[in-house]
Write an enzyme that holds these catalytic residues in place. Sequence first.
Site, PDB file in Angstrom:
ATOM      1  N   CYS A  91       2.537  -4.892   7.070  1.00  0.00           N
ATOM      2  CA  CYS A  91       2.296  -4.672   5.643  1.00  0.00           C
ATOM      3  C   CYS A  91       3.498  -3.965   5.004  1.00  0.00           C
ATOM      4  CB  CYS A  91       1.031  -3.843   5.436  1.00  0.00           C
ATOM      5  SG  CYS A  91      -0.497  -4.750   5.780  1.00  0.00           S
ATOM      6  N   HIS A 144       0.827  -1.209   0.000  1.00  0.00           N
ATOM      7  CA  HIS A 144       0.000   0.000   0.000  1.00  0.00           C
ATOM      8  C   HIS A 144       0.856   1.252   0.000  1.00  0.00           C
ATOM      9  CE1 HIS A 144       0.514   1.054   4.350  1.00  0.00           C
ATOM     10  NE2 HIS A 144       0.610  -0.254   4.521  1.00  0.00           N
TER      11      HIS A 144
END
Length: 527
Positions: free
Chosen positions: A449, A430
């Site tokens: 992440c 992301h």
Amino acid sequence: MNKFYILLLIFNIFSCEREMAKKEVTSTPSTSIPVIQHKGKIVTFDSILLNSFDSKILKDFYKSSGYKTVWQSKKNREIILEQLYNSNEEGLNPADYNINKLRKYERKIASLDDNKLANYDILLTNGFQKYLSHLTNGRLNPRKLYQNWDLKENEIDINETILLINGDSLAEKIELLKPQHLVYQRLKRALAIINTLPKDNFKRLEIKNKIVLNDTNSSLIDIKKRLIYWKDLQPKDNVSPIYDSETFEAIKKFQTRHGLSADGVIGKGTVESLNFSKNQRKEQIIANLERWKWFPKEMGKEYVIINIPDYKLTLVKGKDTIRTHKVIIGRPKRKTPVLSSKLTQVVFNPTWTVPPTILREDVIPEILKNRNYLAKTNIKLYDSNGNVVPANKWRLSKAKSYRYVQSPGTFNSLGMVKLIFPNRFSIYLHDTNHRDFFEKPKRSLSSGCVRVDNPLELTEYLMDDATNWNLEKITETLQSEKTKQVNLNKEVFIHILYWTAWSEKNTLIFRDDIYNLDADLYNQLGK
């Protein structure tokens, strides 16, 4: 990963030789491991000779061969012995395959009686089976070592593979069973390079303050000797305690090789890297060679590969590097997992639902410190029925029962876009609302992440639709501030892996072992 990828590879490349091998099979009963006829004596032996080996595949092999010796070809025996003897080049241990005993048997083969011929054949098969297993899957099982690793086993039918490769071009066929990735080849080269270095006996370096250009410091004498040892600085008859310009350039070269900020300042990080001994670096390379045997043998025609300790994403098509991006990965307390998957979906203007760990360790403590935290971060609360809970109604007693969702926008923690791929850890790639973090040399800062620098450029490439999803159309979609999900039509795999050593142009490259995996893995290999 196809379960029998390696096996099928041999089938496809050597199908003609397989047909030849079939013609040479003796008239033994129909079995999966027929005896391959070569010049030399075939000995039938009692199965009791196999009892001292704790190996089912060895017993299955000789049961299928009718308990007959199979290594009549002197040429093939010598090829196998050479592979086992040189297995240290693959980061393996020749002693695991009884190489010394096997070589003694080979030297005396002309005078061996039937019983010793059988023992030699069995020992050679056992060593070869282990070697093939270690080449294709490593000596250890990562699924037993790490909870946050999700890699499929490189499954291979060892006995069937031996049948297929026990013929002409044996050496070439064995080479195909080894990891073929460029990084593995560069790791092997790194091991060869470090083996050429002499023994070192440096004492541990300690400095009180940073050392900058033109400083005078007694530690510089030892620092220069290490730079000369690692070939970052040209050898000198005498070394002085002055930080001269030549040493300054050598330090920057050393820093670059170790993933440090190449500013020429000798600080704590540079000294820590200088304190690594030759033996420690060699152990690190061997640990990385083991790790690469766990990784997928086939990564796909087009794939994203992320090296966690290098904070780097590389997109590869065929054998060409298409693009690279800086990444931010999980901090040691919240490690980014190692896995392989396939990119499936893009989400523009994503919302962010706060995961339990971050809720417990970050969000709730922040709310307790400042009740305006929810409004400041644009997070909405929802109860178990999906109803909005006003921020002023938040209660600590019910804190873990709420769902915390951050609205899309520039300040969303996921930024403007996220890239989804199936995995059991619920992680993804992301954007970020802290793009300044990409300027930091050490970027283990996330909660697991992977944050990607310049993600819109990567997304445009992955969308592979110059008409409907060029950068201009992507920007228009983002400006709407509405969440939009789009499936990827292009097949691109993703591999998030971990390696801390390799070589480039005959130069050793190292990265910090940010999750402290190398030394432990090497110790496990020694058990």
